[in-house]
Design a protein around this motif. Structure first.
Motif: not given
Lengths: 76, 404
Positions: B18-20, B232-234, B238-241
């Motif tokens: 979920f980090h990646d 689950v998705g980090g 995702i928003r930062t990148v």
């Protein structure tokens, strides 16, 4: 200690590969958009552009498949 | 002990996933090429498939960083346990801050910290540390940024003209393919690390013959753990990148992902391993510079840079503390596990106060937009408690960002 040779190699290969993919896709997209607008005035020209654009997207598809080939070790 | 390590390793695998997610899916989500749910589903499936595809499971836990095995030191399950605790803590902390840091660096850092406490500084190979971690970490973002810069320039130059804006929206289709390739490559790489850790632990614990590959159940659970984590998705990362570093347009997104894909594939096949996370973030910065150099939010980029620098030492310190406690015996290990579980719970609870999910991932939330604190945990209570209104960003087309 640091393998400059392989670093430069990776950098150059990545740069060339990314540039080629983006160029092909961009030219294809431009032709596609032009074709959509040209069709009204000059249908023949629009068709030709469309055909070239499709060929270019085909090349992109082949590059994607090559990417999959590189990723999956079983293919090597 | 072995069972505990396996469970922790799987949890690390989950956080890795979920980090990646952001590496591959942040830009297509940001440009609207893929709806958030669809994007994480594709990424999860490709990670699952990728984990089964690759046979090159890590033969050493640390990839040569630690002088392990014959002639070197014996990495004990306790050290792996402490290392995993450090890695998981750091992964969750950076996730809470919305920072894309390398999961591999966290894992290596954790193991290094635990091994230094357990076996002394001599167990670490400083040459490998510099050539495999430190230099690539410094070079990767610059290289990726340079390549994405050129690629973005090309994309904009070629498509300039009368119908530029409409044409550039078409890059969204390409984004689907490039981001999928990044996901697949991620699955074939990252799940292997956990499989290696579990397999070597099983061997060390005498449950498996030395020199044998991973059991099928290990492959299966690792694949599932990373896929679940990806699904689950980090969302914070995702928003930062996707929208924090710069506002990504479809042409930029495509150029950035093409650069990421090319760089990752070249680096794995030409023998200069680079961190996917650092390449992906560098590409986004390069794509921002390629369109308009003022569009890059250097504050955010700087924070990400700091996170990369401190990832390994921070994970190492946390793992070292965990190892110190674990050496007290079974009670120490129990205390570690309890402390770890408590911190994890606190972090998830903290995250719930300021939720980021598929509904507000594109950052078009009035409360958080452009406030630098949006990715900090220390949000003023007034903002933290006010639930951001649900904006159906997923269904509305992305605003036109091409004109710059």
């Amino acid at each position: 200690m640091i393998e400059w040779e392989s670093f430069v190699l990776v950098a150059v290969v990545s740069l060339v590969a990314a540039s080629v993919v983006v160029t092909i896709a961009s030219v294809g997209i431009r032709l596609l958009e032009n074709a959509a607008h040209a069709r009204r005035g000059d249908p023949g020209r629009g068709k030709a552009r469309l055909a070239v654009a499709r060929t270019l997207f085909g090349v992109c598809g082949a590059l994607v498949l090559f990417g999959v080939y590189l990723i999956v070790p079983a293919f090597h | 002990m072995v069972a505990l390590v396996v469970v922790l390793a799987l949890f690390f695998d989950f956080t890795n996933g979920f980090h990646d997610t952001a590496n591959a899916m942040a830009t297509p989500i940001a440009t609207g090429a893929l709806k958030p749910r669809v994007a994480v589903s594709i990424a999860a499936i490709l990670n699952l498939v990728g984990a089964f595809l690759s046979t090159e499971v890590a033969r050493t836990i640390s990839g040569g960083l630690i002088r392990e095995g014959g002639g070197g030191i014996q990495i004990t399950p306790t050290m792996i346990f402490a290392g995993l605790i450090g890695a998981i803590m750091w992964n969750l902390a950076t996730w809470l801050l919305g920072l894309p840091s390398s999961s591999s660096h966290a894992l290596f850092g954790g193991l290094i910290g635990a091994v230094i406490v357990g076996a002394g500084v001599g167990a670490i190979d400083p040459g490998v540390l510099l050539s495999k971690i430190v230099f690539p970490a410094v070079l990767a973002p610059f290289m990726a940024a340079g390549i994405a810069f050129v690629a973005t320039k090309i994309a904009y130059r070629v498509t300039s003209g009368h119908h530029a804006h409409a044409a550039r929206q078409r890059f969204r289709v390409g984004q689907v393919f490039t981001s999928s390739l990044v996901s697949l490559a991620h699955g074939t790489n990252d799940a292997q690390k956990t499989m290696g850790v579990i397999t070597l632990t099983l061997i060390a614990g005498g449950f498996q013959a030395a020199g044998t590959g991973p059991e099928f159940w290990v492959i299966a659970v690792c694949a599932l753990a990373i896929a679940l984590g990806t699904y689950v998705g980090g969302w914070r990362i995702i928003r930062t990148v996707g929208t924090g570093i710069t506002d990504v347009s479809p042409a930029q997104g495509f150029a950035a992902e093409a650069s990421t894909t090319a760089t990752i594939l070249a680096s794995t096949h030409l023998g200069f391993a680079l961190s996917t996370t650092q390449v992906a973030s560098g590409s986004v910065i390069g794509a921002g510079l390629g369109r308009n150099r003022h569009s890059v939010r250097w504050r955010v980029a700087g924070r990400i840079g700091v996170a990369w620098l401190v990832t390994l030492p921070c994970a190492a310190i946390m793992a070292a503390i965990a190892e110190l406690v674990a050496r007290l015996g079974p009670w120490g290990i129990a205390a570690d596990a309890l402390a770890g579980a408590t911190v994890i719970m606190l972090m998830f609870r903290r995250a719930r106060k300021n939720p980021v999910n598929h509904t507000n991932v594109t950052g078009e939330v009035p409360v958080a937009k452009h406030t630098p604190s949006m990715m900090l945990p220390k949000v003023p209570p007034s903002i933290a408690s006010a639930k951001p209104p649900k904006v159906p960003t997923a269904d509305t087309p992305t605003p036109h960002r091409d004109q710059a």
